[in-house]
Scaffold this active site. Structure first.
Site, PDB file in Angstrom:
ATOM      1  CB  ALA A   1       3.946  59.957 -13.670  1.00 45.65           C
TER       2      ALA A   1
ATOM      3  N   GLY B   1       5.247  59.192 -18.646  1.00 45.84           N
ATOM      4  CA  GLY B   1       4.498  57.954 -18.407  1.00 45.84           C
ATOM      5  C   GLY B   1       3.385  57.740 -19.425  1.00 45.84           C
TER       6      GLY B   1
ATOM      7  CD  GLU C   1       8.092  55.951 -19.314  1.00 42.89           C
ATOM      8  OE1 GLU C   1       7.455  56.648 -18.498  1.00 42.89           O
ATOM      9  OE2 GLU C   1       9.215  55.492 -19.071  1.00 42.89           O
TER      10      GLU C   1
ATOM     11  CD  GLU D   1       9.836  60.769 -18.405  1.00 44.90           C
ATOM     12  OE1 GLU D   1      10.348  61.201 -19.472  1.00 44.90           O
ATOM     13  OE2 GLU D   1       9.080  59.783 -18.368  1.00 44.90           O
TER      14      GLU D   1
HETATM   15  N1  CO8 Z   1       1.076  65.942 -13.827  1.00 42.06           N
HETATM   16  C1  CO8 Z   1       0.163  66.686 -13.152  1.00 42.06           C
HETATM   17  N2  CO8 Z   1      -0.540  67.678 -13.726  1.00 42.06           N
HETATM   18  C2  CO8 Z   1      -0.331  67.927 -15.043  1.00 42.06           C
HETATM   19  C3  CO8 Z   1       0.611  67.195 -15.785  1.00 42.06           C
HETATM   20  C4  CO8 Z   1       1.324  66.152 -15.127  1.00 42.06           C
HETATM   21  N3  CO8 Z   1       2.192  65.340 -15.764  1.00 42.06           N
HETATM   22  N4  CO8 Z   1       0.620  67.673 -17.062  1.00 42.06           N
HETATM   23  C5  CO8 Z   1      -0.291  68.682 -17.098  1.00 42.06           C
HETATM   24  N5  CO8 Z   1      -0.857  68.832 -15.879  1.00 42.06           N
HETATM   25  C6  CO8 Z   1      -1.881  69.802 -15.479  1.00 42.06           C
HETATM   26  C7  CO8 Z   1      -1.274  71.201 -15.332  1.00 42.06           C
HETATM   27  O1  CO8 Z   1      -0.677  71.334 -14.062  1.00 42.06           O
HETATM   28  C8  CO8 Z   1      -2.513  72.060 -15.510  1.00 42.06           C
HETATM   29  O2  CO8 Z   1      -3.247  72.027 -14.307  1.00 42.06           O
HETATM   30  P1  CO8 Z   1      -3.777  73.445 -13.671  1.00 42.06           P
HETATM   31  O3  CO8 Z   1      -4.742  73.956 -14.700  1.00 42.06           O
HETATM   32  O4  CO8 Z   1      -4.447  72.998 -12.413  1.00 42.06           O
HETATM   33  O5  CO8 Z   1      -2.592  74.313 -13.496  1.00 42.06           O
HETATM   34  C9  CO8 Z   1      -3.345  71.283 -16.525  1.00 42.06           C
HETATM   35  O6  CO8 Z   1      -2.853  69.935 -16.528  1.00 42.06           O
HETATM   36  C10 CO8 Z   1      -3.181  71.817 -17.957  1.00 42.06           C
HETATM   37  O7  CO8 Z   1      -1.806  71.862 -18.236  1.00 42.06           O
HETATM   38  P2  CO8 Z   1      -1.073  73.169 -18.846  1.00 42.06           P
HETATM   39  O8  CO8 Z   1      -1.753  74.404 -18.372  1.00 42.06           O
HETATM   40  O9  CO8 Z   1       0.385  73.023 -18.567  1.00 42.06           O
HETATM   41  O10 CO8 Z   1      -1.406  72.957 -20.392  1.00 42.06           O
HETATM   42  P3  CO8 Z   1      -0.536  73.470 -21.633  1.00 42.06           P
HETATM   43  O11 CO8 Z   1      -1.395  73.198 -22.823  1.00 42.06           O
HETATM   44  O12 CO8 Z   1      -0.046  74.862 -21.409  1.00 42.06           O
HETATM   45  O13 CO8 Z   1       0.770  72.512 -21.684  1.00 42.06           O
HETATM   46  C11 CO8 Z   1       1.928  70.383 -21.587  1.00 42.06           C
HETATM   47  C12 CO8 Z   1       0.618  71.139 -21.948  1.00 42.06           C
HETATM   48  C13 CO8 Z   1       3.043  70.793 -22.520  1.00 42.06           C
HETATM   49  C14 CO8 Z   1       1.621  68.899 -21.749  1.00 42.06           C
HETATM   50  C15 CO8 Z   1       2.316  70.700 -20.116  1.00 42.06           C
HETATM   51  O14 CO8 Z   1       1.175  70.497 -19.300  1.00 42.06           O
HETATM   52  C16 CO8 Z   1       3.422  69.847 -19.571  1.00 42.06           C
HETATM   53  O15 CO8 Z   1       4.576  70.067 -19.884  1.00 42.06           O
HETATM   54  N6  CO8 Z   1       3.090  68.823 -18.722  1.00 42.06           N
HETATM   55  C17 CO8 Z   1       4.062  68.015 -18.051  1.00 42.06           C
HETATM   56  C18 CO8 Z   1       4.645  66.991 -18.990  1.00 42.06           C
HETATM   57  C19 CO8 Z   1       5.684  66.160 -18.267  1.00 42.06           C
HETATM   58  O16 CO8 Z   1       6.687  66.653 -17.784  1.00 42.06           O
HETATM   59  N7  CO8 Z   1       5.436  64.827 -18.208  1.00 42.06           N
HETATM   60  C20 CO8 Z   1       6.341  63.909 -17.565  1.00 42.06           C
HETATM   61  C21 CO8 Z   1       5.901  63.662 -16.158  1.00 42.06           C
HETATM   62  S1  CO8 Z   1       7.074  62.673 -15.245  1.00 42.06           S
HETATM   63  C22 CO8 Z   1       6.711  61.075 -15.720  1.00 42.06           C
HETATM   64  O17 CO8 Z   1       5.843  60.856 -16.481  1.00 42.06           O
HETATM   65  C23 CO8 Z   1       7.558  60.006 -15.095  1.00 42.06           C
HETATM   66  C24 CO8 Z   1       7.187  58.660 -15.675  1.00 42.06           C
HETATM   67  C25 CO8 Z   1       7.563  57.566 -14.776  1.00 42.06           C
HETATM   68  C26 CO8 Z   1       6.731  56.361 -14.991  1.00 42.06           C
HETATM   69  C27 CO8 Z   1       5.228  56.654 -15.103  1.00 42.06           C
HETATM   70  C28 CO8 Z   1       4.387  55.415 -15.133  1.00 42.06           C
HETATM   71  C29 CO8 Z   1       2.923  55.650 -15.312  1.00 42.06           C
END
Ligand code: CO8
Length: 258
Positions: free
Chosen positions: A65, A109, A112, A132
């Site tokens: 998400a 998400g 999921e 999460e």
């Molecule tokens: N939300 C918003 N932006 C994101 C997300 C995210 N989940 N994941 C990545 N991005 C963005 C980064 O902020 C970055 O943007 P910017 O260049 O503007 O800074 C861009 O994507 C590229 O990401 P990274 O530079 O971090 O890329 P890396 O290759 O270094 O890392 C990862 C990749 C490991 C995937 C890393 O981006 C990461 O850890 N992302 C977050 C993963 C996460 O925590 N996901 C869980 C989110 S919470 C959730 O999903 C709750 C679910 C509830 C129900 C949802 C129903 C749909």
């Protein structure tokens, strides 16, 4: 209809829906989830579609998400808007089969969403996770429930408590995905599987999908009874007569979805 965060192509009775927010690794914001819900509802109603494939990019199916969008919300905000319930319900209402074709990150998400589809085909670079816990929350649309049914309590607990990622090989071994293919072959393979499904009697396809999904919702005895009744009901279709006649006559069946 023009979309901003997804693309939709329909070819040979298969709708290919591609999540398309490359700058955010396909993070699921409300615009994307709204467009996905609309595209799925339209595909379900479209006679030119018999099976649906949802995919992302080679780097990310969806990294979860959208954290930026969620970060400032209060409890009252998410409770009042019933965050994520609408899109989840829209996916579950679709009666045609939905295949998730997952390459790269399927996190939070994103994992999921993939698990809400009917089955998952993974690329060899796929990574599944419920991170999460690192954000001070927990999974919100099935990461503690569906994942546990896919892979069992031990691995689901491990993933939800530590936030560790599961690679494609472990995901296949654990029953989370149905097959693993090289990343370059992911979409062609998913489309070919979808086309195979599209050739079947679509009444039987819908019945099979309903019956398998029912196994998640009910006891074994009730599920078996449900399956048997659906099985019996298919003897009211022309496609049952055609399918069995074709077998006996050693020819390909010509199903008419009746
Ligand atoms: N939300 C918003 N932006 C994101 C997300 C995210 N989940 N994941 C990545 N991005 C963005 C980064 O902020 C970055 O943007 P910017 O260049 O503007 O800074 C861009 O994507 C590229 O990401 P990274 O530079 O971090 O890329 P890396 O290759 O270094 O890392 C990862 C990749 C490991 C995937 C890393 O981006 C990461 O850890 N992302 C977050 C993963 C996460 O925590 N996901 C869980 C989110 S919470 C959730 O999903 C709750 C679910 C509830 C129900 C949802 C129903 C749909």
């Amino acid at each position: 209809m023009g979309y901003h965060t997804i693309t939709v192509e329909i070819d040979d009775y298969v709708a290919l829906i591609r999540l398309n927010r490359p700058d955010a690794l396909n993070a699921l914001n409300s615009e994307l989830l709204g467009e996905l819900s609309t595209a799925l509802t339209e595909a379900d109603a479209n006679d030119k579609v018999r099976c649906i494939v949802i995919t992302g990019s080679d780097k990310a199916f969806a990294a979860g998400a959208d954290i930026k969008e969620m970060s400032q919300k209060s409890y009252v905000d998410v409770f009042e808007e019933d965050l994520f319930t609408g899109p989840t319900e829209a996916i579950l209402r679709v009666r045609k089969p939905i295949i998730a074709a997952v390459a790269g990150y399927a996190l939070g998400g994103g994992a999921e969403l993939a698990m809400t589809c009917d089955f998952i085909i993974a690329a060899d670079n796929a990574k599944f996770g419920q991170p999460e816990i690192n954000l001070g929350v927990i999974a919100g649309i099935g990461g503690t429930q569906r994942l546990t049914r896919f892979v069992g309590k031990s691995k689901a607990m491990d993933m939800n408590l530590t936030g560790r990622f599961m690679d494609a090989e472990e995901a296949e071994r654990s029953g989370l995905v149905s097959r693993v293919v090289p990343v370059a072959k992911l979409v062609p393979e998913a489309m070919s599987v979808a086309r195979k499904i599209a050739e079947k009697s679509q009444i039987a396809v819908k019945a099979a999908k309903e019956a398998v999904n029912r196994s998640y919702e009910t006891t074994l005895r009730e599920g078996l009874q449900y399956e048997r009744r659906l099985f019996h009901s298919l003897f009211a279709t022309d496609d049952q007569k055609e399918g069995m006649a074709a077998f006996l006559e050693k020819r390909e069946p010509q199903f008419r979805d009746r």
